[in-house]
Design a protein around this motif. Structure first.
Motif, PDB file in Angstrom:
ATOM      1  N   UNK A  40       0.852  -1.186   0.000  1.00 45.99           N
ATOM      2  CA  UNK A  40       0.000   0.000   0.000  1.00 45.99           C
ATOM      3  C   UNK A  40       0.890   1.239   0.000  1.00 45.99           C
ATOM      4  N   UNK A  41       0.389   2.275  -0.637  1.00 40.29           N
ATOM      5  CA  UNK A  41       1.127   3.535  -0.751  1.00 40.29           C
ATOM      6  C   UNK A  41       0.280   4.655  -0.184  1.00 40.29           C
ATOM      7  N   UNK A  42       0.908   5.483   0.636  1.00 38.64           N
ATOM      8  CA  UNK A  42       0.229   6.639   1.211  1.00 38.64           C
ATOM      9  C   UNK A  42       0.909   7.909   0.720  1.00 38.64           C
ATOM     10  N   UNK A  46      13.994  20.371   4.515  1.00 40.26           N
ATOM     11  CA  UNK A  46      14.692  19.137   4.877  1.00 40.26           C
ATOM     12  C   UNK A  46      14.138  17.984   4.054  1.00 40.26           C
ATOM     13  N   UNK A  47      14.813  16.845   4.150  1.00 36.07           N
ATOM     14  CA  UNK A  47      14.334  15.565   3.622  1.00 36.07           C
ATOM     15  C   UNK A  47      14.470  14.555   4.754  1.00 36.07           C
ATOM     16  N   UNK A  48      13.353  14.043   5.213  1.00 38.21           N
ATOM     17  CA  UNK A  48      13.345  13.058   6.303  1.00 38.21           C
ATOM     18  C   UNK A  48      13.034  11.691   5.699  1.00 38.21           C
ATOM     19  N   UNK A  49      13.909  10.725   5.946  1.00 39.38           N
ATOM     20  CA  UNK A  49      13.755   9.367   5.418  1.00 39.38           C
ATOM     21  C   UNK A  49      13.768   8.383   6.580  1.00 39.38           C
ATOM     22  N   UNK A  50      12.794   7.522   6.630  1.00 36.75           N
ATOM     23  CA  UNK A  50      12.700   6.489   7.667  1.00 36.75           C
ATOM     24  C   UNK A  50      12.380   5.166   6.997  1.00 36.75           C
ATOM     25  N   UNK A  59       6.482 -10.827   7.162  1.00 37.42           N
ATOM     26  CA  UNK A  59       7.483  -9.805   6.911  1.00 37.42           C
ATOM     27  C   UNK A  59       6.778  -8.472   6.752  1.00 37.42           C
ATOM     28  N   UNK A  60       7.324  -7.451   7.371  1.00 32.30           N
ATOM     29  CA  UNK A  60       6.816  -6.093   7.249  1.00 32.30           C
ATOM     30  C   UNK A  60       7.952  -5.188   6.792  1.00 32.30           C
ATOM     31  N   UNK A  61       7.685  -4.411   5.739  1.00 34.55           N
ATOM     32  CA  UNK A  61       8.661  -3.434   5.259  1.00 34.55           C
ATOM     33  C   UNK A  61       7.942  -2.103   5.113  1.00 34.55           C
ATOM     34  N   UNK A  62       8.567  -1.057   5.645  1.00 37.15           N
ATOM     35  CA  UNK A  62       7.976   0.270   5.562  1.00 37.15           C
ATOM     36  C   UNK A  62       9.062   1.280   5.208  1.00 37.15           C
ATOM     37  N   UNK A  63       8.779   2.107   4.208  1.00 36.92           N
ATOM     38  CA  UNK A  63       9.744   3.129   3.771  1.00 36.92           C
ATOM     39  C   UNK A  63       8.973   4.418   3.545  1.00 36.92           C
ATOM     40  N   UNK A  64       9.462   5.514   4.142  1.00 34.65           N
ATOM     41  CA  UNK A  64       8.755   6.790   4.006  1.00 34.65           C
ATOM     42  C   UNK A  64       9.757   7.922   3.843  1.00 34.65           C
ATOM     43  N   UNK A  65       9.300   8.957   3.158  1.00 27.32           N
ATOM     44  CA  UNK A  65      10.078  10.176   3.007  1.00 27.32           C
ATOM     45  C   UNK A  65       9.145  11.383   3.077  1.00 27.32           C
ATOM     46  N   UNK A  66       9.618  12.427   3.752  1.00 22.28           N
ATOM     47  CA  UNK A  66       8.891  13.689   3.823  1.00 22.28           C
ATOM     48  C   UNK A  66       9.835  14.795   3.380  1.00 22.28           C
ATOM     49  N   UNK A  67       9.309  15.710   2.539  1.00 18.51           N
ATOM     50  CA  UNK A  67      10.108  16.784   1.964  1.00 18.51           C
ATOM     51  C   UNK A  67       9.582  18.109   2.509  1.00 18.51           C
TER      52      UNK A  67
END
Length: 785
Positions: A542-544, A616-620, A599-607
């Motif tokens: 899923x994409x948010x 800033x660029x926040x990556x988690x 398995x759970x994978x989560x990748x997010x970025x906020x600009x």
């Protein structure tokens, strides 16, 4: 008056009345005495003919209604047997307390005493089940004719309601109290009795899975420490039947296709206050998938191309759920390819020697049947469109039975309905079907008052309101207020799960928080507005997409003297942060091939920098896995989480950087590791722009009775928080800017109490920095009541 006495009195008077009529109307003794003397001759039944039929005693029921029920008309010739039949019809009509039929020459007199009407219905002795709930299970109602038979049925229904609640010894006695104007009060005297608990749940025939593991599958639970709070430890026969299906599903999903529940024995204890429940099961052998193939019986449909869609592979533990999932994938692909009415039939071949099941998916042409219409009934609040959007089919589409069954499951999963039945029947022609949806709504709103405690925020109270079906539109509305000694939070969240009828979720969130944590020397206020769109991009992904606007202010806490870096953050005042971002989530915990792994994978970025004060660029990123071993008695979990914050402009404050909490890195206070202003008196935690944390943990039983809900665990955490790029350090003395990895080991106690999950962590840091702040013991409790 006791209902039994009332019924006996009524029956006695009715029998006496008819005997009196028979004696007056028919000289049976004369006929019998002459039968032995007179020569043989034809005997004719005595006939009656009445010019006048008179009805007496009726008040509410008209004369014509009484005569119609009796089946006797003026001038009609009737026999003694027909008179008896008329008497029986009137007596069994449920309208009269007593009936008398008396022939007097050419006049027939029918005298009736009408049954009384019910003035009031009351319940006495009930404490566990309220009057409103009992009124819903009985058929008798006020201002209607009293029916003794119905009252007996009502008493049995009330006793069954108590039986379903685990009170098998409940007794119900209906009584009537006579009032004037031929009315009665109907009173149900209830003796509730005590709950009959399940003292022990045991299994016979299980070799693979222990009793402890199988007890966790069942809905019924053994009586434990909190038996007065946990209601699932009461013995309910219907629940035991459901438990049999739960056991069957549990074994089937793990490849034990021959599993059977041979019997369930429930024995009362000697004190008759509990049950010993034993399940006699046969596990059988575990099967795996053998050869998996796709065969097409349709022209212009390539079976090999469809075989690429099938996900199950040889060697995977067999599960009917996986087969159903692949069938759904094949049928969806057929719709995309424009192949209508394609049906997928799984043909399973059993291989006893290798303990495998070969599955052949056969693509064939189904009957040409269309959906004529979808009829929905029973929804008084929920709009039709909320139910209709659970169907992939609409009127005029090809009918697919599997798709209808899946839609029925989606409707039940909404949680809006007590019951939901979906059935298909023939329509106006044999080539059409009508899908009937019959639902019974259930309350979807809740108001919760709760409490919480954590080592980070202290004690607190919480009030929340949740409506899962707002205005019947399927929308979700959440309001929450939580106040702890070190933190306060107020939130509003709205979710539209199907924006414009699509599988797109719209979320709008408002959040305001105040923090005055004892682990910092300053306070902070934060207001957040975040709209978002979330939609599937794959079966498990899923994409948010989101926008975030935040106003954050750091305030001084008197009379504390802060360090230079924190003072700069305070002097900056309130800053506005505006950012856009995305988050991708891939989760196989529910739809994966292995029920014991996920398995759970989560990748997010906020600009940041979309008109705000900060750029800033926040990556988690986070990846986590779970696997169960030793017949699911041992659970191993591993996770790796990291974040990077790249500043491009604006003020870089501690509240904007990463701060590790105890839920991320155990063994330390919130903000207990990472760069710290060691030159100041208070040694403020400054946060960091980079962090990386790895966690390993195992959870296992401690050998205690399962009903206690206590399990143990061990864990190992390793992590670091570092980097203060673009921070104006000035003359401050900062330690840990480059950082080092800390190592922590510990043990956990997990206790599932009726008030909520309670967790104790005892930890020890194997490697740390001298300025770090440890937290060797941690306890958390979150509950709502």
């Amino acid at each position: 008056m006791n209902l039994g006495s009332f019924v006996r009195d009524t029956r006695t008077r009715s029998r006496t009345s008819f005997v009196r009529a028979a004696v007056k109307g028919i000289s049976f003794s004369f006929l019998l005495s002459t039968a032995w003397v007179a020569p043989a001759a034809p005997i004719f039944a005595q006939q009656f003919q009445f010019n006048t039929v008179r009805v007496e005693g009726n008040q509410r029921i008209g004369d014509s209604a009484v005569l119609s029920q009796a089946g006797i008309a003026r001038g009609q010739a009737v026999s003694a047997g027909q008179l008896n039949d008329a008497f029986q019809r009137l007596n069994n009509s449920g309208l009269f307390e007593s009936v008398s039929i008396e022939p007097q020459g050419s006049t027939l007199t029918i005298t009736v005493v009408e049954l009384p009407t019910i003035n009031r219905i009351s319940f006495e002795g009930n404490r566990r089940i309220k009057d409103d709930a009992l009124e819903a299970v009985i058929g008798s109602t006020s201002r209607r004719v009293f029916n003794p038979t119905q009252a007996e049925k009502d008493a049995a229904a009330i006793a069954q309601a108590y039986s379903n609640d685990g009170r098998l010894s409940a007794r119900v006695q209906p009584k009537v109290i006579r009032r004037n104007q031929n009315r009665v009060d109907l009173v149900f005297e209830i003796f509730e009795g005590d709950n009959i608990e399940v003292e022990r749940l045991s299994f016979v025939g299980n070799r693979i899975y222990s009793d402890r593991r199988l007890r966790r599958v069942l809905g019924t639970k053994q009586a434990g420490l909190f038996r007065r709070l946990v209601r699932r430890d009461t013995f309910v026969e219907d629940r035991v039947e459901f438990d049999k299906q739960l056991l069957r599903d549990f074994y089937l999903s793990r490849g034990y296709v021959d599993m059977r529940v041979n019997s369930v024995n429930a024995e009362l204890t000697e004190e008759r206050d509990g049950f010993f429940v034993g399940f006699n099961i046969q596990e059988g052998q575990q099967f795996q998938f053998g050869q998996v193939s796709v065969t097409s019986e349709l022209p212009n449909v390539d079976g090999d191309a469809y075989a690429q869609i099938v996900r199950v592979k040889p060697g995977v533990i067999y599960s009917p759920t996986l087969v159903e999932a692949d069938i759904a994938r094949l049928e969806r692909q057929a719709i995309r390819d424009g192949v209508d009415f394609m049906r997928v039939e799984p043909r399973v071949t059993r291989n006893e020697r290798t303990l495998t099941l070969d599955v052949e998916f056969v693509l064939s042409r189904g009957p040409r049947v269309f959906v004529e219409r979808i009829d929905i009934e029973g929804n008084t609040t929920t709009l039709d469109r909320v139910i209709r959007r659970q169907f992939d089919s609409v009127e005029g589409d090809p009918f697919n039975p599997r798709e209808i069954r899946q839609a029925a499951e989606r409707i039940r999963a909404l949680g809006y309905f007590e019951t939901a039945e979906v059935n298909a029947r023939e329509g106006s022609t044999p080539e059409q079907v009508v899908v009937d949806v019959d639902v019974e709504e259930t309350p979807t709103g809740s108001l919760n008052f709760g409490g919480s405690f954590s080592s980070s925020d202290g004690f607190g109270v919480a009030v929340s309101f949740a409506e899962e079906n707002f205005l019947g539109r399927g929308q979700k509305l959440f309001l929450n207020v939580s106040t702890a000694s070190d933190a306060r939070r107020y939130g509003l969240r709205f979710v539209e799960p199907s924006l414009l009828g699509r599988d797109v979720s719209l979320g709008i969130e408002f959040d305001y928080s105040e923090e005055n944590s004892s682990f910092s020397t300053y306070d902070s206020n934060r207001f957040t507005f975040r709209p978002s769109l979330t939609f599937p991009v794959s079966e498990n992904g899923r994409l948010q997409l989101r926008y975030t606007a935040q106003a954050v202010e750091v305030t001084e806490r008197d009379p504390v003297e802060n360090g230079a870096i924190i003072q700069n953050d305070i002097d900056a005042g309130e800053l506005f942060d505006s950012s856009i971002g995305y988050e991708y989530t891939y989760d196989t915990r529910r739809t994966g091939l292995d029920p014991n792994a996920g398995v759970l994978f989560r990748f997010s970025q906020d600009f940041g920098g979309i008109g705000g004060d900060q750029e800033y660029v926040r990556t988690v990123a986070r990846v986590a896995g779970e696997k169960k071993f030793l017949n699911e008695e041992l659970t191993l979990r591993a996770s790796l989480e990291g974040g990077a914050l790249a500043w491009r402009g604006g003020t870089n404050r501690a509240v904007d950087r990463f701060l590790l909490s105890s839920s991320q890195m155990r063994g330390f206070e919130p903000g207990g590791i990472g760069p710290r202003d060691t030159g100041s008196e208070n040694g403020d935690s400054l946060g960091g722009n980079l962090y990386l944390v790895g966690r390993l943990e195992a959870q296992f039983p401690l050998g205690l009775p399962e009903e206690y809900g206590i399990r143990g665990g061990v864990f190992y955490d390793v992590g670091n928080l570092w980097d203060l790029s673009d921070v104006n350090i000035g003359g401050s003395t900062v330690s840990g800017e480059s950082g080092s990895f800390r190592h922590v080991i510990g043990v956990s106690i997990f206790w599932d109490t009726p008030l909520g999950p309670l967790q104790f962590n005892i930890s020890d840091a194997l490697r740390k920095e001298e300025f770090d702040r440890e937290q060797k013991f941690e306890v958390t409790l979150q509950t709502e009541f």
